[in-house]
Design an enzyme around this catalytic site. Structure first.
Site, PDB file in Angstrom:
ATOM      1  N   CYS A 134      -2.335   1.014  14.000  1.00 18.83           N
ATOM      2  CA  CYS A 134      -1.253   0.085  14.301  1.00 18.83           C
ATOM      3  C   CYS A 134      -1.330  -0.417  15.744  1.00 18.83           C
ATOM      4  O   CYS A 134      -2.212  -1.199  16.075  1.00 18.83           O
ATOM      5  CB  CYS A 134       0.096   0.737  13.980  1.00 18.83           C
TER       6      CYS A 134
ATOM      7  N   HIS B 278      -0.715   2.126   8.363  1.00 21.52           N
ATOM      8  CA  HIS B 278      -0.357   3.523   8.574  1.00 21.52           C
ATOM      9  C   HIS B 278      -0.973   4.431   7.512  1.00 21.52           C
ATOM     10  O   HIS B 278      -0.397   4.611   6.430  1.00 21.52           O
ATOM     11  CB  HIS B 278       1.166   3.683   8.564  1.00 21.52           C
TER      12      HIS B 278
ATOM     13  N   GLU C 201      -1.058   7.583   7.552  1.00 20.37           N
ATOM     14  CA  GLU C 201      -0.237   8.787   7.349  1.00 20.37           C
ATOM     15  C   GLU C 201       0.854   8.546   6.305  1.00 20.37           C
ATOM     16  O   GLU C 201       1.330   9.474   5.672  1.00 20.37           O
ATOM     17  CB  GLU C 201       0.375   9.257   8.667  1.00 20.37           C
TER      18      GLU C 201
END
Length: 398
Positions: A260, A354, A356
């Site tokens: 990001c 992202h 995660e």
């Protein structure tokens, strides 16, 4: 059981261009200003609220029903709610989930987050899609749209804002590796989400989370096998210290992985520009192609800026050959970068989204494995080079 009474205190929302919406207060009473953005996620509102990347942004939820699962103490991505304000259509009056310990409205109120409910979020989202992200104000104390509009137009803009230090950790902390330790990573916290070091630790990585003000000396002090830059808020063009740190790390040969904001800073470190998107990508359903494998991933996003790099071919930089590795299939926005040395070997990479993904799809979790593989290959090359006879190393023979 009697349902809790609704809060019928009137609230006012005014956009920078004068568009006005009226509703009821949801959360804390008062007044707030920020950049109006919309999130398309159907779930995961707790993770959205606690994502530091939303600092100084007022989030409009496109999903009409919000708050159904309440709030718990396991899912936050940081220690607090970061959004500047919250806009929903139909909030749940009573949460219904076995993990819930309190309501969303209670958390917003307790943390002083001003919100508004009863808004036609479909109309508001379509307005932002047509006109672009813009400043907005929400007030439970002001009834005159013109007076609130004046304060909106006097509020700070996102372009030119350097915000990472405001959301970063003040002190270094360590997330230990799970099981046998394989690598050490220096992770610069620009607004890091809790699941990021957790996913690295699950792969045998000891993560040293450093403040946004960390220097190259601070990074080298932990003897890292790799460097990581996290997500975070603000304009990458207003951030210079971290770009200089990254350039120093690349010169030192430290493998790099960024997500990001870390992708945008990687782009700037390589000499590319960045620009503000009309309304950004936010939500957990964005299609991205990994051009290195040809696979399409459903990914989680939260970014209002992007890297300006050529989609085709490679760009020669001081640090090697840079290429675009991932691209958004909705609008061809750059979603990832790769850096390779003269022999074509990967040395660093980044993605705009992202991996995660909490909450969200897990299609991109492989990127943490790619980072571990990168550190392993660089370590292996370094050991091989160190083992070469001195005369071979001097003449460059293989």
């Amino acid at each position: 059981m009697a349902l809790p009474a609704r809060n019928h205190i009137p609230a006012l929302l005014v956009l920078e261009d004068g568009r006005t919406f009226r509703g009821e207060t949801f959360g804390a009473e008062g007044e707030t200003f920020g950049e109006a953005v919309f999130s398309t996620g159907m779930s995961g509102y707790q993770e959205t609220l606690t994502d530091p990347s939303y600092h100084r942004q007022i989030v409009v939820m496109t999903a009409p029903h919000v708050g159904n699962t309440g709030m718990n103490d396991e899912d936050p991505e940081s220690s607090r709610i970061w959004v500047a304000g919250y806009v929903v259509r139909d909030p749940a009056r009573v949460p219904s989930n076995w993990r819930s310990v309190r309501s969303l409205a209670d958390d917003l109120r307790d943390q002083g987050v001003v919100g508004i409910s009863g808004v036609d979020t479909r109309a508001l989202t379509r307005h932002l899609r047509e006109r672009g992200a813009m400043r907005v104000g929400i007030s439970t104390t002001e009834t005159d749209p013109q007076r609130l509009l004046q304060r909106v137009q006097e509020s700070a803009q996102m372009a030119g804002a350097n915000l990472s230090e405001a959301v970063s950790t003040a002190e270094t902390y360590v997330v230990p590796a799970v099981g046998e330790k394989r690598f050490t990573v220096a992770a610069v916290d620009l607004g890091i989400k809790a699941n990021t070091p957790r996913m690295m630790s699950e792969r045998g990585i000891e993560v040293h989370v450093l403040p946004a003000t960390a220097t190259l000396a601070d990074v080298q002090a932990v003897s890292p096998d790799g460097l990581f830059f996290s997500n975070g808020p603000g304009d990458p063009a207003a951030t210079t210290g971290q770009v200089e740190l990254l350039q120093g790390a690349l010169r030192a040969g430290i493998p790099y992985f960024g997500i990001c904001f870390g992708n945008q800073l990687f782009g700037r470190a390589l000499g590319f520009g960045t620009y503000k998107l009309k309304y950004g990508h936010r939500g957990i359903n964005q299609p991205v192609m990994d051009r290195t494998t040809g696979k399409v991933e459903v990914t989680a996003h939260n970014h209002g800026f992007a890297v300006d790099a050529p989609l085709e071919g490679s760009t020669t930089t001081e640090f090697g050959e840079a290429t675009v590795s991932h691209v958004c299939l909705n609008d061809d926005v750059v979603e990832g970068l790769e850096l390779r040395d003269a022999d074509g070997r990967l040395t660093s990479f980044s993605v705009q989204y992202h991996p995660e993904a909490a909450a969200g799809p897990h299609d991109a979790a492989y990127l943490f494995d790619r980072f571990a593989d990168l550190m392993s290959s660089v370590s292996t090359r370094s050991l091989a080079l160190a083992a070469r006879p001195a005369d071979d190393a001097a003449d460059g023979s293989n």
